[in-house]
Enzyme design. Sequence first.
Site, PDB file in Angstrom:
ATOM      1  CB  SER A 134      20.186  -1.234  35.012  1.00 53.08           C
ATOM      2  OG  SER A 134      19.169  -2.107  34.732  1.00 53.08           O
ATOM      3  N   GLY A 135      21.549  -4.231  34.833  1.00 51.90           N
ATOM      4  CA  GLY A 135      21.754  -5.499  35.362  1.00 51.90           C
ATOM      5  C   GLY A 135      20.119  -5.908  35.585  1.00 51.90           C
ATOM      6  N   GLY A 136      18.994  -5.169  35.430  1.00 51.05           N
ATOM      7  CA  GLY A 136      17.784  -5.719  35.536  1.00 51.05           C
ATOM      8  C   GLY A 136      17.233  -6.204  34.074  1.00 51.05           C
TER       9      GLY A 136
ATOM     10  CE  LYS B 280      -7.577   1.053   2.758  1.00 46.44           C
ATOM     11  NZ  LYS B 280      -6.298   1.470   3.829  1.00 46.44           N
TER      12      LYS B 280
ATOM     13  CD  GLU C  90      -2.855   0.856   2.459  1.00 48.53           C
ATOM     14  OE1 GLU C  90      -3.928   1.408   2.293  1.00 48.53           O
ATOM     15  OE2 GLU C  90      -2.607   0.023   3.251  1.00 48.53           O
TER      16      GLU C  90
ATOM     17  CG  ASP D  37      12.462  -3.731  32.112  1.00 45.81           C
ATOM     18  OD1 ASP D  37      11.598  -4.883  31.784  1.00 45.81           O
ATOM     19  OD2 ASP D  37      11.733  -3.150  33.105  1.00 45.81           O
TER      20      ASP D  37
ATOM     21  CB  CYS E  32      -4.906  -2.326   3.560  1.00 42.26           C
ATOM     22  SG  CYS E  32      -3.865  -2.466   5.127  1.00 42.26           S
TER      23      CYS E  32
END
Length: 717
Positions: free
Chosen positions: A363-365, A113, A44, A367, A174
């Site tokens: 950070s060691g976390g 469309k 599209e 996330d 679409c």
Amino acid sequence: MGHLITLATSLNQWALDFQGNYERIMASIAIAKSRGATLRVGPELEIPGYGCYDHFLEGDTVLHSWEVLAKILSSDETMGIVCDFGMPVVHKNVIYNCRIIVHDKKILLIRPKMWLANDGNYRELRYFTPWAKHRQWEDHYLPRIIQAVTKQVKVPFGDAVVSTADTCIGVELCEELFTPASPHILMGLDGVEIFTNSSGSHHELRKLYRRVELIKEATLKLGGIYLYANQQGCDGDRLYYDGCAMIAVNGRVVAQGTQFSLTDVEVVTATIDIEDVRAHRATSSRSNQAAASERYHRVEVDFALTSGKFEEVKEEDMVGIISSKTIPVRFHTPEEEIALGPACWLWDYLRRSRTQGYFVPLSGGIDSCATTVIVYSMCRLVVEAANRGEQQVISDARRITGEPDGSDYVPTDPKEFCRRIFHTCYMGTENSSNETRQRAKQLADAIGSYHVDLNMDTIVTAVRSLFALATGGFRPQYRSQGGTNAENLALQNIQARLRMVLAYMFAQLLPWVRGKNGGLLVLGSANVDESLRGYLTKYDCSSADINPIGGISKTDLKKFIAYAGDAFDLPILESFLDAVPTAELEPITETYVQSDEADMGMTYDELSVFGRLRKVEKCGPYSTFTKLVHEWGSYLSPLQIAEKVKLFYFEHARNRHKMTTLTPAYHAESYSPDDNRFDLRPFLYPSRFPWQFKKIDEVAEALPDRSNPSSAKVKQE
């Protein structure tokens, strides 16, 4: 009597990149023709790019689209093949989202469309007007630059179909596939045998199944060939379009392209026997309905799609040609989707922004770990593409890594490539633990990133001292040291915001430190649930250039990390799964360790439930409560559920302002709280919802407690 028909093309287009979009379109036509195809369908709005947004209101966008189309039509590549292109067209001063069907340097039909996408991430009604004259057409007078090429003054414009010497082609655009009364039904009853669908459909976790089922269903009852083309890649915004070009015949999928890829042009071809459609349609009920159907105007072209024979295709061009045998549809697991979708999106962003790499405050976390592993997944995909000899990927990799012109560098090892373009930094304070520091370093070593480890206590101390000096000796203390909640929160926010400042400093200067030019993009690592709850500091290290996990729930991220540990051979990831999520912004004592879920007053799993009810199921506070009484009532009392619901809506409302500055994030979740594109809600609320909460309390008091059978019995008596 099988014959080749090109399914579609998945193109990695870029909004307003008219030159690049033109080149990719031409490459797709050349590939299609080399395989003997006679029909080429593109995604599209492929000429300007789907994500132009308000640029669609500019005359320049329409003008340049016509210029590109004129250049395409001038080429001999468009001879001997029917091509379906997408671009905006102004007809009688109204802007339409259109498909332009061409053959042998002539425009056969402009099909606007009719049903526009205007929910969630889509705002098509802001730019375009739907064509309201169903099964009607009128003349469209072409601009002079097109007249000079096609020698046509006017062409049909409207809801019509194209009739070739051997079949009939109809366009479905679409969103029209997703509507209850899709156009393919009426077109199919009027004898259309091939349906093309040019799409700009974005990736969302677990979404592909719905799209595939709709494509299959479109021809299961009706009969027909369904050609589905979709954009693939990031065209300049939060969305990743996940390709998966597809062909279905009589409800069976016979060809499928990739869902995630670094390739700019992918063409899928298939061998189709049109007689299969006619045999499938030979039923009494279908024939009775077809005999009474309204007719479509047919634009006739003296060309047969089935003129190319399968055996005439050269052996070296057989790659990608698929027979009409039913194939199993490939669905990635959500964990694989997280590994692939955001990684492809990051690669597009990196190569198109012309920067030299990424920077993550590690950070060691879990996330920041997830963000880091997604970057490593991107490096793996780059190496895999380079090993396949994909020259565009190799060229981009050389430029990004700063290789000189003429270099023969090819990325062959993900860790080596990662060290060139990826930078991580652990920013510790006195509140940080040795465990998180060690996990961050071990993860950086495992993937090969250029890692920096620092303590920032002197900077935090300097800011506290400055405040004391400015206020005549007021020195804020943590809660565990006797400070108030206001002091405790301010001291946490100081650390978080200083990390953001340091992140941008290191992102700008680390390439210089390493003897390179340019700068790095800072990646954020706030997940969708933290944003929903507002459990983040405004302008802290969650503020970044882009965020690959901002639309992914904590629950899904943990599953992804578990998957990546095995799939990417990263055993260090197990330690991230075992760790308790913590911001590490308060002092650790013998009796207290900061915990995310304790701070929030709810679990991440509960946040996901709130998010879906609020956004997907369109619930306010009261209806959320009534639904959760049924879902959670077996283990929580109505009063407990009421308290959780009120806490969530209070915190969400009072933190809603943070969403106005949320880092642009990869969209992956249907309950994303992204204020800027997806979740259009106020940011100033009556956050205690006095009317709604009072009603919740009244009902909660009256309801029996199913979590405690004896209590329920007393209430009934």
